[in-house]
Design an enzyme around this catalytic site. Sequence first.
Site, PDB file in Angstrom:
ATOM      1  N   GLN A  42       0.870  -1.140   0.034  1.00  0.00           N
ATOM      2  CA  GLN A  42      -0.015   0.065  -0.186  1.00  0.00           C
ATOM      3  C   GLN A  42       0.866   1.292  -0.039  1.00  0.00           C
ATOM      4  O   GLN A  42       0.194   2.357  -0.386  1.00  0.00           O
ATOM      5  CB  GLN A  42      -1.013   0.008   1.351  1.00  0.00           C
ATOM      6  CG  GLN A  42      -1.930  -0.950   1.071  1.00  0.00           C
ATOM      7  CD  GLN A  42      -2.745  -1.115   2.143  1.00  0.00           C
ATOM      8  OE1 GLN A  42      -2.784  -1.696   3.519  1.00  0.00           O
ATOM      9  NE2 GLN A  42      -4.068  -0.536   2.285  1.00  0.00           N
ATOM     10  N   HIS A  62      -2.390  -4.915 -12.911  1.00  0.00           N
ATOM     11  CA  HIS A  62      -1.994  -4.774 -14.060  1.00  0.00           C
ATOM     12  C   HIS A  62      -2.782  -5.456 -15.146  1.00  0.00           C
ATOM     13  O   HIS A  62      -2.987  -4.911 -16.256  1.00  0.00           O
ATOM     14  CB  HIS A  62      -0.458  -5.081 -14.159  1.00  0.00           C
ATOM     15  CG  HIS A  62       0.481  -4.548 -13.440  1.00  0.00           C
ATOM     16  ND1 HIS A  62       1.638  -4.910 -13.064  1.00  0.00           N
ATOM     17  CD2 HIS A  62       0.680  -3.268 -13.159  1.00  0.00           C
ATOM     18  CE1 HIS A  62       2.270  -4.054 -12.175  1.00  0.00           C
ATOM     19  NE2 HIS A  62       1.443  -3.018 -12.151  1.00  0.00           N
ATOM     20  N   ASP A  75       2.184   0.584  -8.026  1.00  0.00           N
ATOM     21  CA  ASP A  75       3.383   0.757  -8.517  1.00  0.00           C
ATOM     22  C   ASP A  75       4.355   1.658  -7.901  1.00  0.00           C
ATOM     23  O   ASP A  75       5.583   1.468  -7.914  1.00  0.00           O
ATOM     24  CB  ASP A  75       3.323   1.054 -10.229  1.00  0.00           C
ATOM     25  CG  ASP A  75       2.761  -0.145 -10.961  1.00  0.00           C
ATOM     26  OD1 ASP A  75       2.339  -1.271 -10.312  1.00  0.00           O
ATOM     27  OD2 ASP A  75       2.609   0.078 -12.284  1.00  0.00           O
ATOM     28  N   HIS A 129       1.048  -9.332   4.819  1.00  0.00           N
ATOM     29  CA  HIS A 129      -0.151  -8.634   4.684  1.00  0.00           C
ATOM     30  C   HIS A 129      -0.521  -8.683   3.204  1.00  0.00           C
ATOM     31  O   HIS A 129      -0.410  -7.556   2.388  1.00  0.00           O
ATOM     32  CB  HIS A 129       0.280  -7.130   5.019  1.00  0.00           C
ATOM     33  CG  HIS A 129      -0.932  -6.207   5.306  1.00  0.00           C
ATOM     34  ND1 HIS A 129      -1.033  -5.566   6.425  1.00  0.00           N
ATOM     35  CD2 HIS A 129      -1.994  -5.825   4.503  1.00  0.00           C
ATOM     36  CE1 HIS A 129      -1.995  -4.559   6.434  1.00  0.00           C
ATOM     37  NE2 HIS A 129      -2.694  -4.911   5.066  1.00  0.00           N
ATOM     38  N   ASN A 173      -1.821 -10.667   8.690  1.00  0.00           N
ATOM     39  CA  ASN A 173      -2.850  -9.827   8.742  1.00  0.00           C
ATOM     40  C   ASN A 173      -4.387 -10.054   8.386  1.00  0.00           C
ATOM     41  O   ASN A 173      -4.172 -10.372   7.051  1.00  0.00           O
ATOM     42  CB  ASN A 173      -2.379  -8.455   8.096  1.00  0.00           C
ATOM     43  CG  ASN A 173      -3.386  -7.394   8.218  1.00  0.00           C
ATOM     44  OD1 ASN A 173      -3.619  -6.623   9.265  1.00  0.00           O
ATOM     45  ND2 ASN A 173      -3.932  -6.915   6.940  1.00  0.00           N
ATOM     46  N   GLU A 174      -5.314  -9.968   9.251  1.00  0.00           N
ATOM     47  CA  GLU A 174      -6.668 -10.152   8.768  1.00  0.00           C
ATOM     48  C   GLU A 174      -6.875 -11.442   7.741  1.00  0.00           C
ATOM     49  O   GLU A 174      -7.085 -11.330   6.566  1.00  0.00           O
ATOM     50  CB  GLU A 174      -7.138  -8.949   7.892  1.00  0.00           C
ATOM     51  CG  GLU A 174      -7.132  -7.679   8.802  1.00  0.00           C
ATOM     52  CD  GLU A 174      -7.832  -6.594   8.095  1.00  0.00           C
ATOM     53  OE1 GLU A 174      -8.268  -6.457   7.023  1.00  0.00           O
ATOM     54  OE2 GLU A 174      -8.261  -5.570   8.796  1.00  0.00           O
ATOM     55  N   GLU A 383      -5.124  -2.137  14.385  1.00  0.00           N
ATOM     56  CA  GLU A 383      -5.743  -1.285  13.197  1.00  0.00           C
ATOM     57  C   GLU A 383      -6.828  -0.654  13.677  1.00  0.00           C
ATOM     58  O   GLU A 383      -7.778  -1.354  14.073  1.00  0.00           O
ATOM     59  CB  GLU A 383      -5.974  -1.592  11.933  1.00  0.00           C
ATOM     60  CG  GLU A 383      -4.954  -1.851  11.006  1.00  0.00           C
ATOM     61  CD  GLU A 383      -5.067  -2.327   9.755  1.00  0.00           C
ATOM     62  OE1 GLU A 383      -6.086  -2.060   9.108  1.00  0.00           O
ATOM     63  OE2 GLU A 383      -4.114  -3.156   9.263  1.00  0.00           O
TER      64      GLU A 383
HETATM   65  C1  NOJ Z   1      -7.511  -3.473   6.902  1.00  0.00           C
HETATM   66  C2  NOJ Z   1      -5.928  -3.883   6.155  1.00  0.00           C
HETATM   67  O1  NOJ Z   1      -5.198  -4.422   6.990  1.00  0.00           O
HETATM   68  C3  NOJ Z   1      -5.453  -2.565   5.573  1.00  0.00           C
HETATM   69  O2  NOJ Z   1      -4.665  -3.120   4.592  1.00  0.00           O
HETATM   70  C4  NOJ Z   1      -6.627  -1.711   5.047  1.00  0.00           C
HETATM   71  O3  NOJ Z   1      -6.110  -0.646   4.235  1.00  0.00           O
HETATM   72  C5  NOJ Z   1      -7.458  -0.991   6.297  1.00  0.00           C
HETATM   73  N1  NOJ Z   1      -7.893  -1.921   6.987  1.00  0.00           N
HETATM   74  C6  NOJ Z   1      -8.496  -0.016   5.608  1.00  0.00           C
HETATM   75  O4  NOJ Z   1      -9.541  -0.808   5.076  1.00  0.00           O
END
Ligand code: NOJ
Length: 481
Positions: A42, A62, A75, A129, A173-174, A383
């Site tokens: 990100q 892409h 990118d 992630h 993550n998640e 988060e």
């Molecule tokens: C969850 C994710 O871990 C993160 O990558 C995302 O941008 C944020 N929450 C917001 O949606």
Amino acid sequence: MKFVLVFVGCFLATSYGDDPYIINDKYFPDSFLFGTATASYQVEGAWNEDGKGENIWDRLTHTRPELIADRGNGDIACDSYHKYKEDIALLKGLGRFANQVNDAGVAYYKNLIKELKDNGIEPMVTIFHWDTPQPIHEAGGFTSEFVVDYFGDYARLVYRLFGDDVKYWLTFNEPKQICHEGYGDAQKAPAIVSPGIGEYLCTHNVLKAHARAYHIYDEEFRATQKGQVSIVIDTPWYEPNSFSIADAEAAERKRQFVFGWYANPIFNGDYPEIMKARIAMRSELEGFSSSRLPKFTKDEIAYIKGTYDYLGLNSYSSYLVAAVPEPTIGNPSWEDDTGAPEFQDPSWEGAASHWVKLTPWGMRKLLRWIKATYNDPAIIITENGYSDNGTYGDDSIRQRYYQTFLSNIRDAMEFDKVNVFGYTVWSLLDNMEWMMGYTEKFGLHHVDFNSPNRTRTEKPSAQYYRKVVNTHCLVDSCVNE
Ligand code: NOJ
């Protein structure tokens, strides 16, 4: 205990114990960790520099740009691969940092971690992630068990490379977003459409891979590196739509299908009973010869259970759940397996992201529920945050979001004795919000994506957050507990 005496209860109700909108004026403990988070795809950019391999988000953005709201990609993103020192300068004075590692940028991450530590910032590292290497995906990705070995090897590598300087690790993550959105309803890369099947296979392997990485740390690194390992599980709070028992049951079912799916195997052992029963029941009616939910062996249950030193929790919002008739039998789906659709009250104040609502009361209820259901773990909120759509000049609502959520966290610590030891804002910078591209911005800092320099500008809410980090207090002046 505090409500045993009616007068005590009344007193608390008129202060802030029971009103989610009265801001808690107690200091956070000195040891409480405040931070901000980012994620490699990100923010980093440099998608093909220095030998970095292609990942599933490179491939998706892409080859299928029409799936991304503004056809954006990572990118260049925030160009943090080149501007990490500038970002750490922004971080300094705000708080601590979470990031994740991939093996293509060892030197970059060594420098990043060193720069953080030189600035007195504690790195908290998420190993994965969402940026699965494309070749791993093409060999089957998370629906194939081979990823357990590969992930273990990868975790061993990052512990070995960076573990002397990292004390807090997070494996995944998640996982629900990896599996349900990546392999169920195609809302995230690799955008596989396999509802009711793909996400369960993926989850099975993610849980085993998490456990493998935990045990590797335990057996090979813990004694010398003395760190802690966990996983980040995300969930909103699911509130029953009414006081009816049926709505309460539906809401609890939903919590189990979202959070318990991952937390129960890790904290209590095996998938939640309600998931096992419902998916087996629906699979049979659909004509499957066995449940679409894979089964763990006894040894696997024991291997996964207890693989946490703390809990990383991502939570941004709340939903309502009302009981509905059993969904008709047809094509399998996780949603129908839950039998508990979710919705939000249209009167709830919201962010640019349709799913983020100002429901701070849900955070306290969620923390209380986790404490009661998963053996009172030590929790860090990895988060929590609020998105704008680019108009950030007055982002007082984001300030109110942080303040009210943090207040409910502080209430949960004070009144419910939930063991919360840290809080991390998503995010340090506006960044590539996955399928939403650059249309939803969670940053404490605005990034000008039209400028080659990717200029960072502090948003007003960053000033409030800085004050909170520096004073450990949400209001003008605080008192000790
Ligand atoms: C969850 C994710 O871990 C993160 O990558 C995302 O941008 C944020 N929450 C917001 O949606």
